[in-house]
Design an enzyme around this catalytic site. Structure first.
Site, PDB file in Angstrom:
ATOM      1  N   SER A 267      70.521  29.646  -0.691  1.00 55.66           N
ATOM      2  CA  SER A 267      70.612  28.429  -1.496  1.00 55.66           C
ATOM      3  C   SER A 267      71.654  27.472  -0.944  1.00 55.66           C
ATOM      4  CB  SER A 267      70.943  28.790  -2.946  1.00 55.66           C
ATOM      5  OG  SER A 267      72.199  29.453  -3.027  1.00 55.66           O
ATOM      6  N   GLY A 369      69.886  32.477 -11.644  1.00 56.94           N
ATOM      7  CA  GLY A 369      68.769  32.677 -10.720  1.00 56.94           C
ATOM      8  C   GLY A 369      69.074  33.628  -9.587  1.00 56.94           C
ATOM      9  N   THR A 427      72.338  23.922  -7.667  1.00 55.94           N
ATOM     10  CA  THR A 427      72.791  25.039  -8.498  1.00 55.94           C
ATOM     11  C   THR A 427      71.921  26.260  -8.207  1.00 55.94           C
ATOM     12  OG1 THR A 427      71.311  24.693 -10.399  1.00 55.94           O
ATOM     13  CG2 THR A 427      73.364  23.395 -10.334  1.00 55.94           C
ATOM     14  N   CYS A 428      72.365  27.399  -8.699  1.00 53.99           N
ATOM     15  CA  CYS A 428      71.583  28.638  -8.639  1.00 53.99           C
ATOM     16  C   CYS A 428      71.203  29.068 -10.053  1.00 53.99           C
ATOM     17  CB  CYS A 428      72.372  29.737  -7.943  1.00 53.99           C
ATOM     18  SG  CYS A 428      72.629  29.444  -6.193  1.00 53.99           S
ATOM     19  N   SER A 429      70.903  28.112 -10.886  1.00 55.11           N
ATOM     20  CA  SER A 429      70.565  28.366 -12.288  1.00 55.11           C
ATOM     21  C   SER A 429      69.085  28.121 -12.523  1.00 55.11           C
ATOM     22  CB  SER A 429      71.392  27.461 -13.199  1.00 55.11           C
ATOM     23  OG  SER A 429      70.975  27.568 -14.545  1.00 55.11           O
TER      24      SER A 429
END
Length: 707
Positions: A267, A369, A427-429
């Site tokens: 990411s 995520g 983001t990693c959401s």
């Protein structure tokens, strides 16, 4: 032969461990004493504190303990993994301690309860087998005392565990976890290990060759990773994927110890490449947070070390600055500037940052995520307190609102910089509150005055390699859903509206060079004295005629592929998916300045050499010849051209009198190919003399009949 045999032996040894994770390999015989103690300190800080009326086990009053000092990266990862595993099963382990009567029968101090929990989890995970202790291992009294107590209750604890499994009708305690946590745990066991190539110290080709010499095999797809294999990522050209079980072996290789390959989640590479796709030749970049410094180094590797600067915000302490400077020196980064102020405290009109054109934002998020949260948190220096919510499978509403509010503040502040042309938000959401909602509120921000153009959401600038990615791109955001091959990721690109659609000459050449159209030709700036003497109206770019042709062809292609957003044409060079307009006929206004000959010369007055018959010479003449305005080049119309009479030559000394040939004509569409100039047979000087003047300027001889 010896090299091949050693490589095969190495491959067989590693392949035999394909089904084991790192924690499995370490946990088969237990951990050293200091790992248990460090894991207990981490667990004490992140465990769930229950209400007084629901509390069965007490954990003492110690809170916010300082992070322990780790001997190496491996022991740090073991400690966090053990603490996170105990955190996921906290309720179950507490019930096990009560049901087996271990907790009432062993009145230890409450401050040691965290140590009991982490060691109890490891004890049952080892099937209650004794721990193997090394002879030179340092003994810790508290650890040995708790271990002795657990061994004395081994039978009762095992019986309590069996009753629990029978009562709940489960095969393993993994089924006690929420479904979301269990799926992440399954994906983490197969999630590839990603590493990007540090092009400041080596090249992608050299890295691949070195890996092949070490016995690795390059495969085409990420799904084919097994044993000693690696593959190149489809989204980021400098990113390589490896099987997850090779982490320990890779970390000991020279490529990794010399910082030529850097392990980092995919990411973050996607965010860095999104910025790279938006950059011109000498644009500066602002990074809103420090994190681990890996993304900063990657961004530096993707930019020009001599012309671009990377401004990093939030380096507050001197020790942090020295640590980062040491790391950047090892990475050979030379264009990074550290700023002690927090990003939101920086004045958007700060003169030092007026050369920055792009802002990269990687704000703290819920990491919802991510399937391997321990590796991600350690690699990116994220808050370890996130493990508490991740272990429960969901984040509390209050914490989600706090994160979203902080993200909105950062995003809104980024769009206030007057000279910035693009903002990349990552983001990693998986929660819309941290993704789409934040972007939407930033777009709703009202600018004061009319001098600054507002922002709008741009399509993805990264390649789209699957149907799901293309479907998500309809929302003009790049999304990767959590899967067995990657963690979840959200990338949004905001660019300023530009109604004029103008492009500077410098940007034209920079984008052409980025796409490889200049073949290493440097576009140097004239000296200061020359710039003063020359007038703006007569300034030209010093490029060859052949380069002019390539730039013109590049601009024509860019115009055909222009998106429906009227901003500076920031387009990824290897994008597999673009949103195009159907009819675009207005070229960039800067083109006539970049290639002056195109607007001065007329095709009627320009003649071509007759002696060349090769395609290469034809292409050279076509690029050197005068060209009309581009507005005219976009109109396609058939043109009827009349050829001169063709008279065949006789072998005798006289010319045969023959009938006049029929009238020849054909419809010629504008294209890069034209009728070969030697298709007509030569005639005698007598018969062709009256056509000489006509053939000199005839449109039939021109390779591209302009309209």
């Amino acid at each position: 032969m010896e090299l091949q045999s050693s490589s095969l032996q190495r491959m067989n040894e590693i392949s035999s461990l394909d089904d084991l994770t790192i924690s499995d390999k370490a946990n088969s015989t237990g951990y050293p004493d200091y790992v248990y103690l460090n894991a207990a300190k981490i667990f004490q800080n992140v465990h769930v504190e229950k209400p007084q009326d629901q509390r069965l086990v007490g954990y003492g009053t110690l809170t916010n303990l300082p992070m322990p000092v780790f001997e190496d990266e491996k022991s740090q990862r073991w400690s966090f993994e053990l603490a996170f595993s105990a955190l996921k099963y906290q309720d179950f382990l507490e019930d096990l301690m009560i049901d087996s009567c271990f907790y009432p029968s062993n009145p230890t101090h409450d401050d040691l309860t965290s140590l009991v929990v982490v060691m109890l989890y490891d004890f049952q995970d080892r099937k209650f087998q004794p721990r193997l202790c090394l002879a030179d291992e340092e003994e810790i009294e508290e650890v040995r005392e708790v271990e002795k107590s657990l061994n004395s209750f081994k039978t009762k604890i095992a019986a309590s565990l069996a009753r629990c499994r029978i009562k709940l009708d489960i095969l393993t305690i993994d089924y006690l976890l929420p479904e979301t946590v269990r799926k992440k745990q399954e994906r983490a066991s197969t999630l590839p290990l990603y590493a990007w190539v540090n092009t400041m110290k080596t090249s992608l080709e050299d890295v691949c060759s070195s890996l092949v010499r070490d016995g690795f095999v390059k495969v085409k797809s990420i799904t084919e990773l097994e044993g000693l294999t690696f593959c190149q990522d489809l989204h980021c050209q400098d990113l390589l994927g490896f099987p997850a079980h090779l982490r320990d072996d890779l970390c000991g290789m020279e490529l990794f110890t010399d910082y030529k390959l850097i392990i980092q989640d995919k990411s973050r590479s996607l965010a860095a490449h999104s910025v790279k796709a938006l950059m011109n030749l000498d644009d500066d970049v602002i990074i809103g947070s420090v994190a681990s410094g890996l993304t900063i180094a990657h961004m530096s590797a993707l930019t020009n070390q001599n012309t671009s600067k990377i401004f990093v915000c939030g380096v507050k302490t001197k020790s942090q600055q020295e640590q980062l400077q040491h790391f950047f020196t090892q990475m050979q980064c030379r264009n990074i500037k550290l700023i002690p102020d927090t990003f939101t405290d920086i004045d958007p009109t700060n003169p030092r940052l007026q050369t920055a054109k792009i802002v990269l934002l990687l704000p703290p998020c819920s990491v919802s995520g991510v399937s391997n949260p321990v590796d991600f948190i350690l690699n990116e220096n994220e808050d370890a307190g996130l493990l508490q919510d991740i272990s429960r499978g969901s984040i509390s509403e209050d914490k989600l609102n706090d994160l979203a509010k902080h993200q909105e503040q950062i995003m809104t502040h980024a769009v206030k910089f007057p000279k910035v042309q693009a903002v990349v938000y990552c983001t990693c959401s998986v929660y819309p509150e941290e993704n789409e909602d934040v972007v939407k509120k930033a777009l709703e921000y009202k600018f004061e005055g009319n001098k600054v153009q507002p922002y709008r959401l741009s399509p993805p600038v990264l390649p789209l390699c699957s149907i799901l990615e293309i479907e998500n791109a309809s929302e003009k955001c790049f999304k990767l859903e959590p899967s067995e091959t990657n963690n979840g990721c959200f990338v949004a690109v905001l660019t300023r509206e530009d109604p004029s659609g103008t492009v500077s000459v410098k940007d034209i050449l920079a984008r052409a060079a980025a796409k490889g159209l200049l073949d290493g030709i440097e576009t140097t700036k004239p000296a200061k004295k020359e710039r003063r003497k020359s007038k703006p109206a007569t300034q030209t770019t010093l490029v060859s005629s052949e380069t002019q042709g390539r730039i013109a062809e590049f601009l024509k292609k860019e115009s055909e592929e222009a998106t429906d957003i009227a901003v500076r044409p920031y387009i990824s060079s290897n994008s597999l998916f673009r949103e195009s307009k159907a009819n675009i006929s207005i070229p960039p206004k800067g083109l006539s300045k970049a290639i002056p000959s195109m607007s001065r010369m007329s095709p009627v007055k320009k003649s071509l050499s007759r002696s060349s018959t090769t395609e290469r010479h034809y292409e050279h003449c076509r690029s050197s010849a005068a060209r009309p305005r581009l507005e005219e080049m976009y109109v396609l119309k058939p043109v009827e051209l009349t050829l001169p009479p063709v008279i065949a030559l006789s072998h005798s000394s006289y010319v045969c009198k023959s009938k006049s040939p029929p009238h020849l004509s054909y419809f010629h569409w504008k294209s890069r190919y034209s009728l070969p100039r030697n298709s007509l047979t030569q005639t005698s000087s007598t018969n062709m003399s009256k056509h000489n003047d006509t053939l000199q300027t005839s449109p039939a001889k021109h390779p591209r009949p302009w309209l």
